[in-house]
Design a protein around this motif. Structure first.
Motif, mmCIF file in Angstrom:
data_model
loop_
_atom_site.group_PDB
_atom_site.id
_atom_site.type_symbol
_atom_site.label_atom_id
_atom_site.label_comp_id
_atom_site.label_asym_id
_atom_site.label_seq_id
_atom_site.Cartn_x
_atom_site.Cartn_y
_atom_site.Cartn_z
ATOM 1 N N CYS A 146 -6.093 2.229 -8.771
ATOM 2 C CA CYS A 146 -6.929 2.934 -9.953
ATOM 3 C C CYS A 146 -7.737 1.736 -10.461
ATOM 4 O O CYS A 146 -7.795 0.516 -10.408
ATOM 5 C CB CYS A 146 -5.837 2.937 -11.005
ATOM 6 S SG CYS A 146 -4.648 4.538 -10.660
ATOM 7 N N ASN A 147 -8.838 2.405 -10.912
ATOM 8 C CA ASN A 147 -10.073 1.678 -11.411
ATOM 9 C C ASN A 147 -9.770 1.021 -12.821
ATOM 10 O O ASN A 147 -10.280 0.142 -13.322
ATOM 11 C CB ASN A 147 -11.357 2.127 -11.396
ATOM 12 C CG ASN A 147 -11.779 2.368 -9.873
ATOM 13 O OD1 ASN A 147 -11.637 1.792 -9.065
ATOM 14 N ND2 ASN A 147 -12.600 3.543 -9.686
ATOM 15 N N LEU A 148 -8.971 1.896 -13.567
ATOM 16 C CA LEU A 148 -8.786 1.580 -14.910
ATOM 17 C C LEU A 148 -7.665 0.348 -14.743
ATOM 18 O O LEU A 148 -6.611 0.417 -14.386
ATOM 19 C CB LEU A 148 -8.153 2.691 -15.668
ATOM 20 C CG LEU A 148 -9.243 3.905 -16.076
ATOM 21 C CD1 LEU A 148 -8.600 5.132 -16.738
ATOM 22 C CD2 LEU A 148 -10.350 3.326 -17.022
ATOM 23 N N GLN A 149 -7.867 -0.603 -15.576
ATOM 24 C CA GLN A 149 -6.860 -1.812 -15.873
ATOM 25 C C GLN A 149 -5.500 -1.310 -16.304
ATOM 26 O O GLN A 149 -4.652 -1.842 -15.739
ATOM 27 C CB GLN A 149 -7.725 -2.729 -16.664
ATOM 28 C CG GLN A 149 -6.873 -4.062 -16.721
ATOM 29 C CD GLN A 149 -7.504 -5.174 -17.780
ATOM 30 O OE1 GLN A 149 -7.980 -4.780 -18.519
ATOM 31 N NE2 GLN A 149 -7.157 -6.279 -17.590
ATOM 32 N N PHE A 150 -5.527 -0.567 -17.199
ATOM 33 C CA PHE A 150 -4.138 -0.473 -17.717
ATOM 34 C C PHE A 150 -3.280 0.214 -16.455
ATOM 35 O O PHE A 150 -2.191 -0.122 -16.140
ATOM 36 C CB PHE A 150 -4.045 0.656 -18.630
ATOM 37 C CG PHE A 150 -2.538 0.919 -19.122
ATOM 38 C CD1 PHE A 150 -1.879 0.191 -20.034
ATOM 39 C CD2 PHE A 150 -2.270 2.403 -18.884
ATOM 40 C CE1 PHE A 150 -0.723 0.590 -20.456
ATOM 41 C CE2 PHE A 150 -0.952 2.633 -19.166
ATOM 42 C CZ PHE A 150 -0.151 1.911 -19.836
ATOM 43 N N PHE A 151 -3.794 1.303 -15.765
ATOM 44 C CA PHE A 151 -2.877 1.840 -14.503
ATOM 45 C C PHE A 151 -2.788 1.034 -13.426
ATOM 46 O O PHE A 151 -1.703 0.861 -12.851
ATOM 47 C CB PHE A 151 -3.669 3.233 -14.404
ATOM 48 C CG PHE A 151 -3.531 4.388 -15.087
ATOM 49 C CD1 PHE A 151 -2.495 4.677 -15.683
ATOM 50 C CD2 PHE A 151 -4.928 4.944 -15.704
ATOM 51 C CE1 PHE A 151 -2.455 5.840 -16.920
ATOM 52 C CE2 PHE A 151 -4.983 5.702 -16.624
ATOM 53 C CZ PHE A 151 -3.859 6.169 -17.388
ATOM 54 N N SER A 152 -3.802 0.231 -13.036
ATOM 55 C CA SER A 152 -3.480 -0.869 -12.123
ATOM 56 C C SER A 152 -2.560 -1.817 -12.592
ATOM 57 O O SER A 152 -1.571 -2.076 -11.828
ATOM 58 C CB SER A 152 -4.850 -1.382 -11.872
ATOM 59 O OG SER A 152 -4.573 -2.499 -10.961
ATOM 60 N N LYS A 153 -2.479 -2.345 -13.537
ATOM 61 C CA LYS A 153 -1.287 -3.384 -14.134
ATOM 62 C C LYS A 153 -0.157 -2.496 -14.296
ATOM 63 O O LYS A 153 0.948 -3.186 -14.165
ATOM 64 C CB LYS A 153 -1.968 -4.112 -15.306
ATOM 65 C CG LYS A 153 -2.985 -4.966 -15.141
ATOM 66 C CD LYS A 153 -3.356 -5.857 -16.485
ATOM 67 C CE LYS A 153 -4.024 -6.922 -16.072
ATOM 68 N NZ LYS A 153 -4.509 -7.763 -17.123
ATOM 69 N N PHE A 154 -0.148 -1.378 -14.857
ATOM 70 C CA PHE A 154 1.228 -0.604 -14.917
ATOM 71 C C PHE A 154 1.755 -0.421 -13.644
ATOM 72 O O PHE A 154 3.018 -0.485 -13.140
ATOM 73 C CB PHE A 154 0.969 0.579 -15.669
ATOM 74 C CG PHE A 154 2.119 1.342 -15.812
ATOM 75 C CD1 PHE A 154 3.118 1.025 -17.016
ATOM 76 C CD2 PHE A 154 2.519 2.645 -15.171
ATOM 77 C CE1 PHE A 154 4.054 1.594 -17.104
ATOM 78 C CE2 PHE A 154 3.682 2.890 -15.293
ATOM 79 C CZ PHE A 154 4.383 2.947 -16.201
ATOM 80 N N GLY A 155 1.077 -0.031 -12.471
ATOM 81 C CA GLY A 155 1.584 -0.004 -11.128
ATOM 82 C C GLY A 155 2.138 -1.219 -10.622
ATOM 83 O O GLY A 155 3.085 -1.161 -10.008
ATOM 84 N N THR A 156 1.351 -2.249 -10.663
ATOM 85 C CA THR A 156 1.923 -3.623 -10.345
ATOM 86 C C THR A 156 3.193 -3.858 -11.170
ATOM 87 O O THR A 156 4.032 -4.325 -10.454
ATOM 88 C CB THR A 156 0.937 -4.441 -10.552
ATOM 89 O OG1 THR A 156 -0.244 -4.277 -9.932
ATOM 90 C CG2 THR A 156 1.342 -6.054 -10.034
ATOM 91 N N PHE A 157 3.192 -3.661 -12.334
ATOM 92 C CA PHE A 157 4.340 -4.072 -13.395
ATOM 93 C C PHE A 157 5.505 -3.301 -12.859
ATOM 94 O O PHE A 157 6.682 -3.872 -12.661
ATOM 95 C CB PHE A 157 3.779 -3.769 -14.722
ATOM 96 C CG PHE A 157 4.636 -4.645 -15.539
ATOM 97 C CD1 PHE A 157 4.149 -5.853 -15.791
ATOM 98 C CD2 PHE A 157 5.874 -3.810 -16.306
ATOM 99 C CE1 PHE A 157 5.232 -6.663 -16.855
ATOM 100 C CE2 PHE A 157 6.545 -4.883 -17.176
ATOM 101 C CZ PHE A 157 6.146 -6.041 -17.362
ATOM 102 N N LEU A 158 5.357 -1.980 -12.421
ATOM 103 C CA LEU A 158 6.345 -0.973 -12.223
ATOM 104 C C LEU A 158 6.895 -1.638 -10.755
ATOM 105 O O LEU A 158 8.098 -1.492 -10.666
ATOM 106 C CB LEU A 158 5.949 0.413 -12.116
ATOM 107 C CG LEU A 158 6.837 1.514 -11.857
ATOM 108 C CD1 LEU A 158 8.303 1.441 -12.913
ATOM 109 C CD2 LEU A 158 6.131 2.808 -11.963
#
Length: 169
Positions: A146-158
């Motif tokens: 994802c290009n949106l930072q929230f979704f990218s970080k959420f995926g990494t975090f999850l």
């Protein structure tokens, strides 16, 4: 204030450094508070489900280890504490609790010696817990792109939370 900031500025609510420091304090406080509330709720649920204080404490320690591992790894990667990270840390205990609750509950309802209970627990719940881990990790993989930072970080975090939670449970 001049020594701490490294420049001759007046620290008022209109200064950017003051706003940054105030925001960091709010992020830190809310992240810690949310994480501790999540751990306390997890402990209470574990205690109610297992009726074993020792098992509840051990499972809660597993959750805390998962939380510390994820927070430590994201810090090592270079993430700074911001709005997204504070929100993710607040919900970290909720993501970390899944597998350990299933295994603790199954262990508490099995009978026999400790080794017999462990074998019975993993024969009953090992495959469902592993399948849940695989499903969650696979679901988090598209978020990396994802290009949106929230979704990218959420995926990494999850993905990190699920992996550490599965290893520690």
């Amino acid at each position: 204030a001049q020594e701490a900031c490294g420049s001759e500025v007046f620290m008022t609510e209109m200064n950017e450094k003051f706003i940054f420091m105030n925001n960091q304090m709010i992020y830190r406080t809310s992240a810690i508070r949310g994480a501790l509330i999540g751990v306390a709720i997890a402990f209470a649920v574990l205690l109610l489900c297992t009726w074993s204080p020792l098992l509840a404490v051990c499972a809660t320690l597993s959750i805390l280890c998962t939380m510390m591992s994820v927070i430590g790894l994201t810090t090592m990667v270079g993430w700074n504490l911001g709005t997204v990270e504070a929100i993710l840390i607040s919900i970290l205990a909720g993501f970390s609790v899944d597998y350990v609750v299933h295994l603790a509950h199954a262990y508490s309802h099995n009978y026999g010696t400790t080794s017999e209970r462990i074998v019975a627990t993993f024969s009953e719940m090992g495959s469902p817990v592993f399948s849940g881990m695989c499903t969650s990790v696979l679901a988090s993989l598209p978020l990396f792109a994802c290009n949106l930072q929230f979704f990218s970080k959420f995926g990494t975090f999850l993905c990190l939370t699920i992996a550490f939670s599965w290893v520690r449970s």
